[in-house]
Design a protein around this motif. Structure first.
Motif, PDB file in Angstrom:
ATOM      1  N   LEU A 134       0.826  -1.205   0.000  1.00 30.10           N
ATOM      2  CA  LEU A 134       0.000   0.000   0.000  1.00 30.10           C
ATOM      3  C   LEU A 134       0.863   1.258   0.000  1.00 30.10           C
ATOM      4  O   LEU A 134       0.570   2.227  -0.714  1.00 30.10           O
ATOM      5  N   PHE A 135       1.919   1.259   0.801  1.00 33.34           N
ATOM      6  CA  PHE A 135       2.837   2.396   0.822  1.00 33.34           C
ATOM      7  C   PHE A 135       3.395   2.659  -0.572  1.00 33.34           C
ATOM      8  O   PHE A 135       3.376   3.791  -1.062  1.00 33.34           O
ATOM      9  N   ASN A 136       3.889   1.608  -1.227  1.00 32.95           N
ATOM     10  CA  ASN A 136       4.457   1.771  -2.562  1.00 32.95           C
ATOM     11  C   ASN A 136       3.421   2.278  -3.561  1.00 32.95           C
ATOM     12  O   ASN A 136       3.704   3.161  -4.378  1.00 32.95           O
ATOM     13  N   THR A 150      13.567  -3.644  -5.001  1.00 37.07           N
ATOM     14  CA  THR A 150      13.418  -4.047  -3.603  1.00 37.07           C
ATOM     15  C   THR A 150      12.647  -5.355  -3.493  1.00 37.07           C
ATOM     16  O   THR A 150      13.014  -6.246  -2.708  1.00 37.07           O
ATOM     17  N   GLU A 151      11.596  -5.496  -4.286  1.00 40.29           N
ATOM     18  CA  GLU A 151      10.792  -6.716  -4.242  1.00 40.29           C
ATOM     19  C   GLU A 151      11.539  -7.893  -4.851  1.00 40.29           C
ATOM     20  O   GLU A 151      11.496  -9.011  -4.334  1.00 40.29           O
ATOM     21  N   LYS A 169      13.526  -3.353   3.613  1.00 48.04           N
ATOM     22  CA  LYS A 169      12.300  -2.593   3.371  1.00 48.04           C
ATOM     23  C   LYS A 169      12.286  -1.270   4.141  1.00 48.04           C
ATOM     24  O   LYS A 169      11.767  -0.265   3.650  1.00 48.04           O
ATOM     25  N   ARG A 170      12.835  -1.265   5.342  1.00 46.34           N
ATOM     26  CA  ARG A 170      12.818  -0.026   6.114  1.00 46.34           C
ATOM     27  C   ARG A 170      13.679   1.047   5.443  1.00 46.34           C
ATOM     28  O   ARG A 170      13.279   2.207   5.339  1.00 46.34           O
ATOM     29  N   GLN A 171      14.843   0.643   4.978  1.00 50.63           N
ATOM     30  CA  GLN A 171      15.694   1.593   4.265  1.00 50.63           C
ATOM     31  C   GLN A 171      15.058   2.028   2.954  1.00 50.63           C
ATOM     32  O   GLN A 171      15.208   3.175   2.523  1.00 50.63           O
ATOM     33  N   HIS A 172      14.339   1.121   2.332  1.00 56.17           N
ATOM     34  CA  HIS A 172      13.598   1.437   1.107  1.00 56.17           C
ATOM     35  C   HIS A 172      12.596   2.560   1.370  1.00 56.17           C
ATOM     36  O   HIS A 172      12.534   3.544   0.624  1.00 56.17           O
TER      37      HIS A 172
END
Length: 349
Positions: A281-283, A323-324, A330-333
């Motif tokens: 959802l964020f992405n 990233t996926e 993920k946090r750094q992403h």
């Protein structure tokens, strides 16, 4: 709606929400459904349909309801001119829902047996199952129905393999291709199919579907607008923190100065273990935000800003894919993307 899940889990299954195969409720799309029912009764059913429209509006549910109708009434002359409503307790409905009916082949992203994760595409191996399926004698002389959900997920080899089936289909065979963006399908596939365009749900229809799942909707009009008439998007917004994620993201990227604490709090909320849906959802919200800014700049005639934001959208999309694909941190992403986009938007303001 209380239900016993009988359908196999898919790559996009949501807890507590029926799969399309087991959902007896088809809200909206009534005109299109009954038009196809009348077409079937009149003996003019096309051998291949594309159900086209936004994600999460009930296209797959529509496909299974149509399959149920054809299998319930193998003699078209006795079929009603309105699409039949499945009875959840009936043997026919349960066989279709569980994937056990010999007259229905449902193709979606397969499971990778080594990693126990769903693949990112509908593979050519899945499409090759069509040949085996069609080589068998049809159940009770009735229709054989192939549902591909979504056809957009087919890779090139899979699409070419399907094309051969569409060119010379056996009699009493129906292909139903579900598509969120039919323009992305091969022109040769589109030319062999009849396209049925479906639209996002109106607020009252969206409320009815969500109520059947036990989800309360205080402001149906606002939710429908935010979700684009998509039931799936509305569920993600209300049940998976989508509204909160979108609000936090907007506050951070629209601020005049980057707020590391707020960004860190957002990253903790969406990038933790077992947070696959909030992370997605964020992405999605991030891409939507940048895309909306680029469109607004283009409409305002600010082509330089529009070009810069379009480049940012492409860069962000690549970063998400990397990233996926490579399972990066993920946090750094999250922190990196939020900082990057906030900085670009602040400079472009």
């Amino acid at each position: 709606m209380s239900f016993e899940r009988v359908a196999p889990e898919q790559h996009d299954t949501l807890d507590g929400i029926p799969e399309p195969a087991e959902n007896p409720l088809l809200v909206a799309h009534g005109a299109e459904a009954n038009r196809l029912a009348a077409t079937y009764r009149g003996g003019k059913m096309h051998h291949a349909l594309i159900l086209s429209g936004p994600r999460g509006i009930g296209k797959a549910t529509f496909a299974f309801h149509l399959a149920h109708h054809l299998l319930k009434y193998p003699d078209r002359a006795t079929a009603p001119d309105r699409l039949a409503v499945p009875e959840p307790g009936s043997a026919l409905h349960r066989m279709i829902a569980s994937g056990a009916h010999p007259g229905v082949l449902y193709l979606a992203r397969p499971m990778n047996e080594k990693t126990k994760a769903f693949r990112t595409a509908v593979t050519v191996e899945e499409i090759r199952r069509v040949n085996r399926f069609l080589s068998m004698t049809s159940h009770d002389g009735g229709y054989r129905i192939v549902i591909i959900d979504p056809a957009d997920d087919m890779n090139t080899n899979a699409a070419n393999a399907l094309l051969k089936n569409l060119e010379e289909p056996p009699s009493r065979t129906l292909f139903i291709l579900i598509s969120h963006a039919a323009g992305g399908l091969l022109p040769t596939i589109r030319s062999r199919c009849q396209t049925v365009r479906l639209h996002g749900l109106l607020p009252e229809d969206l409320s009815r579907v969500l109520a059947s799942f036990g989800t309360a909707v205080p402001d149906a009009a606002a939710l429908a607008a935010r979700a684009g008439g998509s039931v799936r998007e509305a569920i993600l917004l209300t049940e998976y923190g989508g509204l909160e994620i979108a609000g936090a993201l907007e506050t951070i990227v629209e601020a005049g100065r980057f707020d590391p604490a707020a960004a860190g709090k957002l990253a903790d909320a969406v990038a933790g273990r077992d947070q696959a849906i909030p992370f997605a959802l964020f992405n999605a919200h991030l891409l939507d935000r940048v895309g909306a800014k680029a469109t607004a700049a283009a409409l305002a005639g600010d082509l330089g800003r529009a070009e810069a934001l379009s480049a940012l959208w492409q860069e962000t999309s690549r970063t998400i894919a990397e990233t996926e694909t490579y399972n990066l941190d993920k946090r750094q992403h999250v922190l990196g993307l939020v900082r990057r986009i906030q900085g670009v938007l602040a400079r472009a303001a």
